[in-house]
Write an enzyme that holds these catalytic residues in place. Structure first.
Site, mmCIF file in Angstrom:
data_model
loop_
_atom_site.group_PDB
_atom_site.id
_atom_site.type_symbol
_atom_site.label_atom_id
_atom_site.label_comp_id
_atom_site.label_asym_id
_atom_site.label_seq_id
_atom_site.Cartn_x
_atom_site.Cartn_y
_atom_site.Cartn_z
ATOM 1 N N ASP A 25 5.619 65.831 -27.470
ATOM 2 C CA ASP A 25 4.253 66.367 -27.406
ATOM 3 C C ASP A 25 3.870 67.129 -28.675
ATOM 4 O O ASP A 25 3.469 68.281 -28.623
ATOM 5 C CB ASP A 25 4.099 67.287 -26.196
ATOM 6 C CG ASP A 25 4.644 66.672 -24.918
ATOM 7 O OD1 ASP A 25 4.388 65.480 -24.687
ATOM 8 O OD2 ASP A 25 5.332 67.385 -24.159
ATOM 9 N N GLU A 194 -4.404 63.508 -19.778
ATOM 10 C CA GLU A 194 -3.707 64.782 -19.992
ATOM 11 C C GLU A 194 -3.653 65.074 -21.488
ATOM 12 O O GLU A 194 -4.267 64.383 -22.298
ATOM 13 C CB GLU A 194 -2.299 64.720 -19.394
ATOM 14 C CG GLU A 194 -1.458 63.577 -19.957
ATOM 15 C CD GLU A 194 -0.125 63.405 -19.253
ATOM 16 O OE1 GLU A 194 0.251 64.272 -18.453
ATOM 17 O OE2 GLU A 194 0.542 62.388 -19.494
#
Length: 508
Positions: A25, A194
């Site tokens: 991420d 997301e």
């Protein structure tokens, strides 16, 4: 020593992944001529790694922003799939900021005047379960600040939507109750939206956000003239005809030369989420075009920047003065006494007494680092100075399954070489090879990792390297790739159980 797998090809081009390890991420910013990147660290400590580059290709690890996870009691034991999820890194109002979501507690932020610290203590900006993937924006056009975040259905029952807030510029107060700015349930074919990253560009509010899941998803772009919407959307990066599955969730950065680039991850099973660098341009309608017409590139011209030394984040460690390098993290919040500083080289670890000594997945005092490449060899020396029967130490490959090789003190006072493993469903380890004597309580340990994270363990007890046991297939944890680990442990009891000393950790 030559890096294990440099991304810089030395001819003005690079190959992906530029970070061939589990820097999950990623988010990236440019400050002057410098680029900084952070990534998820989940339940390991220290957390929030900080990487530096001058060209987006050659990276070094310069530190961590989070010494310990809070609330501390929740992370006294390993929590491999919890903790720090999908942080956002920004530079605004003369400070560096990192916001992250803890799915069990809420949205936190920290800040610092210097990226190397000191960083403030974690501040809980928005409490609640399932609040994840926050990203702030300081809008210099209006002077306003904003926050957008996603939701984890496992904690909140909500997913596939993004919530937006107006925020005070000091990052400590949300100025409204929040509202849904993107509801992907209303977009045909979109699911698991997301990881939003919020930007201002060309008079638009932009949200770059992935959908479709980490293994098979894509990167979306959303734009609106107003922060609260309505937003129009477009897919701007997908696997297409390439072998780069699920290319998404990362950050956009503009270089001092005016070029645009996008860093994102690719889920690679036991190797975790490796990081790719994609060129980024803008089409005639003002939408971003990432990679080669929306598909990932394998090799490409490097970003325009002065020549830089070939570099990857450190792996090797001589443990000078008994201290370990920045590349290492504990599997939970550390406690005093797990290591012993001394005047020479080598990491002296206490054989910590624990009732879970036979299941490495439950030990907080395993010192770990990421698998550094698809294929590599890791080697370390070990001496066991622990009189306690059952005291043990070794080199591990640790995931939902684990295997380790090392030394154990026997009831008769001798030391033997042992090699053990446990499958994902197993509650305890078992022998992978027959134990054998280790004269002098010393051994060289090695693991050779081939494609597919297939691990061959070897040991040298004085007569040269000999393979031990069958090949072990490394496995990830949930959200987290497999890890290399060093540990020392002993059965429950009173008093010191002795120490183990690791020397010259090397990767090639």
């Amino acid at each position: 020593m030559t890096p294990v797998r440099p991304a810089d090809l030395g001819d003005g081009t690079y190959r992906n992944p530029v970070l061939d390890a589990d820097w999950s991420d990623p988010d990236v910013i440019a400050v002057g001529d410098d680029f900084y990147l952070t990534a998820s660290s989940f339940g390991r400590a220290p957390g929030l790694p900080l990487l530096h580059s001058r060209d987006l290709v050659n990276w070094s690890l310069v530190g961590h922003a989070l010494d310990r996870l809070e609330p501390a009691a929740d992370f006294a034991a390993p929590r491999h799939d919890r903790g720090v999820w999908a942080p956002s890194l920004r530079h605004a109002d003369g400070r560096y900021w990192i916001f992250w979501g803890d799915p069990d507690h809420g949205i936190h932020q920290i800040s610092a005047e210097d990226v190397r610290g000191p960083w403030t203590e974690p501040y809980l900006l928005k409490a609640g379960r399932g609040l994840i993937d926050p990203c702030p924006l300081w809008d210099d056009e209006t002077g306003e600040a904003y926050l957008v975040h996603a939701w984890a259905k496992s904690r909140s029952g909500v997913k596939n939507r993004l919530t937006g807030h107006r925020m005070s510029r000091d990052g400590r107060t949300l100025l409204d109750a929040g509202e849904t700015v993107v509801d992907a349930d209303r977009i045909p074919g979109w699911f698991t939206l997301e990881g939003p990253k919020l930007y201002r560009h060309d008079g638009w509010f932009w949200i770059l956000a992935p959908a479709g899941g980490v293994e098979t998803g894509w990167q979306g772009a959303f734009r609106s003239r107003d922060f609260t919407g309505p937003y129009e959307e477009r897919t701007v990066l997908a696997q297409g005809r390439t072998d780069v599955n699920g290319p998404h969730q990362g950050g956009w950065v503009r270089t001092p030369a005016g070029e645009d680039w996008f860093l994102h991850f690719q889920a690679r099973g036991p190797y975790g989420r490796v990081v790719h660098l994609q060129p980024m341009t803008w089409d005639a309608d003002g939408w971003p075009v990432i990679g080669d017409a929306g598909e990932p590139v394998r090799t490409h011209r490097k970003p325009a920047a002065p020549p830089q030394p070939v570099e990857v984040p450190a792996t090797d460690d001589s443990f000078p003065g008994g201290r370990f390098g920045r590349q290492w993290q504990w599997t939970a919040n550390p406690r005093a006494g797990w290591t012993v500083e001394h005047g020479g080289d080598g990491l002296r670890m206490a054989c910590v007494r624990t009732g879970d000594a036979h299941d490495l997945r439950l030990l907080p005092h395993v010192l770990t680092q990421r698998l550094p490449a698809e294929t590599f060899t890791a080697e370390v020396g070990l001496a066991l100075d622990a009189p306690e029967p059952g005291a043990r130490a070794g080199l591990a490959v640790l995931g939902d399954a684990f295997s380790w090789i090392g030394l154990e003190r026997c009831a008769d006072g001798t030391v033997r070489l042992v090699h053990r493993f446990a499958e994902p469903v197993a509650e305890a380890e078992r022998d992978a090879a027959h134990p054998r004597p280790a004269p002098g309580g010393r051994v060289g340990l090695r693991v050779e990792v081939s494609a597919g994270a297939r691990c061959r363990f070897l040991a040298d007890t004085g007569d040269g390297w000999e393979p031990s046991g069958p090949v072990f297939a490394a496995t990830p944890w949930r959200w987290v790739g497999a890890l290399l680990g060093l540990f020392a442990a002993a059965p429950p009891g009173g008093g010191s159980a002795g120490t183990a000393t690791f020397t010259a950790f090397r990767v090639r």
